[in-house]
Design a protein around this motif. Structure first.
Motif: not given
Length: 149
Positions: A40-47, A49-51, A139-141, A144-149
């Protein structure tokens, strides 16, 4: 992500500690099935990254590197289970435990880094707006971008 790793860790520990015999074959099979929770970790890692990555080029390069890492891991992994370690393959399962530990450490480190980046961005911008949402900014430029975790 850490919680989904715990069944895999538990299953691997059972495989390492318990010597298989006809009486415990059902339990050993369940322990092996528990190791599959790590898939299941593969899907979570891709999610994750994309977020947390913005900008088409940056996101494309990151996903490419993740794919290359995945492919290299799939090339190396079968080499961990050597015929000389049969029938229990203890060395291979010890490597699994180390990988789980490294993975959990990286997940926690990623969380703390993303939290710190959000705190830094909150100090720079008083109010988050969506005016730059459709610009091709990383995301650094984008302030207004906020990271999700």
């Amino acid at each position: 992500m850490v919680l989904w790793t715990l069944p895999a860790v538990a299953g691997t520990i059972v495989i390492l500690i318990v010597k298989p015999n006809p009486k415990n074959s059902g339990g050993m099979l369940i322990a092996f099935y528990c190791t599959q929770f790590f898939c299941a970790q593969g899907n979570m890692i891709i999610s994750l990254i994309t977020r947390n990555i913005a900008g088409q080029t940056k996101k494309g390069m990151t996903m490419t590197l993740v794919f290359v890492g995945w492919a290299v891991g799939n090339l190396i992994a079968p080499q961990i289970f050597q015929e000389k370690d049969a029938p229990r393959y203890l060395r291979g399962f010890l490597v699994h435990i180390v990988i789980y530990g490294v993975y959990i450490g990286l997940v926690l480190l990623t969380r703390f880094v993303l939290m710190a980046r959000n705190r830094r961005k909150e100090g720079a911008v008083s109010e988050v707006s969506h005016e730059l949402a459709f610009e091709d900014l990383t995301d650094t430029e984008n302030p207004n971008f906020r990271y999700v975790y």
